[in-house]
Write an enzyme that holds these catalytic residues in place. Structure first.
Site, PDB file in Angstrom:
ATOM      1  N   ILE A 134       0.936  -1.106  -0.022  1.00  0.00           N
ATOM      2  CA  ILE A 134       0.059  -0.109  -0.059  1.00  0.00           C
ATOM      3  C   ILE A 134       1.009   1.282   0.132  1.00  0.00           C
ATOM      4  CG2 ILE A 134      -1.935  -0.941   1.146  1.00  0.00           C
ATOM      5  CD1 ILE A 134      -1.079  -0.147   3.727  1.00  0.00           C
ATOM      6  N   ASP A 135       0.270   2.461  -0.252  1.00  0.00           N
ATOM      7  CA  ASP A 135       1.264   3.413  -0.703  1.00  0.00           C
ATOM      8  C   ASP A 135       1.561   4.252   0.718  1.00  0.00           C
ATOM      9  OD1 ASP A 135       0.493   3.541  -3.280  1.00  0.00           O
ATOM     10  OD2 ASP A 135      -1.181   4.657  -2.980  1.00  0.00           O
ATOM     11  N   LYS A 136       2.681   5.067   0.546  1.00  0.00           N
ATOM     12  CA  LYS A 136       3.442   5.600   1.807  1.00  0.00           C
ATOM     13  C   LYS A 136       2.331   6.089   2.567  1.00  0.00           C
ATOM     14  CE  LYS A 136       6.296   9.469   3.086  1.00  0.00           C
ATOM     15  NZ  LYS A 136       7.136  10.519   2.794  1.00  0.00           N
TER      16      LYS A 136
END
Length: 342
Positions: free
Chosen positions: A150-152
């Site tokens: 998942i994104d930062k």
């Protein structure tokens, strides 16, 4: 399209980046082309690399004014291995919600990068995982334990494989789309339908390589399907639950921008601007306060389900909505009530 390799070629140079120009690529200087692809890269650094003979197009060194054409293979090669392949174990706090001999389920904090990459060589989830457990299996991209990411600035649940068997088993579940993944997202505007499905190929934007975009005719990108249902409406924003059928990069962020409902405070996709609402100064101040409370895109991976690779048991995990999103939602709830009363 990007690949990182740790194999050394004949001239003692290591490939750090490899990009293939799309069929629709307009002629563009290679230094500008690479700036669109490589996060945090400066034009000066790219020009210095070209001067040193470190930028190759179709295996030939080029100057920074070379014009990239469709299907060109652009590579950046340097005399040392990519940083992300020199993984260092770090004692980083990780919120582990479940662990056994085969898998680890973590609840990732917002702001934590999942794996090392350009500009983020330490402090990532992977750095912490290899400190927690030795000999994690590598996936096809040489990233230990990872079967999805998942994104930062997205928070929430991730499953990590601890064995080769678990890696193969879980990877197949994600490939076959049999896993359960539910996200909560706050989006700009009033989503009219109580539920719906967003479809459209997702691929890298031709204009901004840091963004993904939807290609509805399927001329570029990969198929992507997002199901959603509305949980709450707050005058100018809507809380939705998203069920992923596919797992493309930035899928929810790109799909909701495509239908005119960009994620709240999603800087990369323009959600950090006031996209809906009034022109009153008081309203602008209210939204700015919401942005301060929630300084990231309003996206949380809330539920994760999969079949255990050894026991065959169906596992399901749920996580609480983080404090920053909850605080933002409370502000909008109060605002919506006050709007009705006025």
């Amino acid at each position: 399209m990007q690949e990182n390799h740790d194999i050394q070629d004949n001239e003692d140079l290591y490939e750090h980046y490899r990009f293939v120009a799309t069929e629709g690529q307009e002629p563009l200087r290679v230094d500008k082309f690479l700036m669109n692809f490589i996060e945090n890269a400066t034009r000066n650094k790219i020009q210095q690399a070209a001067k040193a003979g470190n930028i190759l197009v179709n295996d030939i060194a080029v100057k920074s004014n070379y014009k990239v054409k469709p299907k060109d293979v652009v590579r950046v090669v340097l005399s040392y291995p990519p940083h992300e392949n020199l993984l260092v174990a770090e004692d980083i706090p990780i919120n582990i919600v479940y662990e056994d001999d085969d898998v680890i389920v973590v609840n990732k904090e917002p702001g934590m990068v999942v794996h090392p990459g350009h500009g983020n060589y330490s402090g990532t989830l992977v750095n912490g995982l290899i400190h927690h457990i030795e000999n994690l299996p590598k996936n096809s991209n040489e990233r230990p334990g990872l079967v999805h990411r998942i994104d930062k600035d997205t928070s929430g649940l991730l499953v990590i494989a601890k064995t080769e068997h678990a890696m193969a088993h879980l990877s197949k579940q994600f490939f076959d789309k049999t896993t359960e993944r539910l996200y909560h997202a706050l989006v700009w505007g009033t989503v009219e339908n109580d539920s719906g499905t967003i479809e459209g190929h997702i691929g890298r934007s031709q204009k901004d390589r840091m963004q993904m975009t939807v290609y509805p005719d399927g001329e570029f990108g990969k198929p992507a399907v997002t199901h959603y249902r509305v949980l709450e409406r707050f005058t100018y924003v809507t809380l939705v639950e998203c069920k992923l059928e596919t797992g493309r990069t930035h899928q929810i962020r790109a799909h909701f921008k495509y239908i005119g409902h960009t994620l709240f405070n999603d800087e990369r996709y323009g959600g950090d601007q006031i996209l809906k609402g009034t022109t009153f100064t008081k309203y602008k101040q209210f939204v700015d306060n919401c942005f301060k409370v929630l300084p990231r895109q309003a996206l949380h991976a809330k539920t994760l389900g999969f079949v255990h690779p050894t026991s065959g048991k169906v596992m399901q995990f749920n996580s609480e909505v983080p404090e920053d999103i909850e605080a933002c939602l409370e502000k909008w709830r109060r605002y919506a009530v006050n709007s009705i009363e006025e």
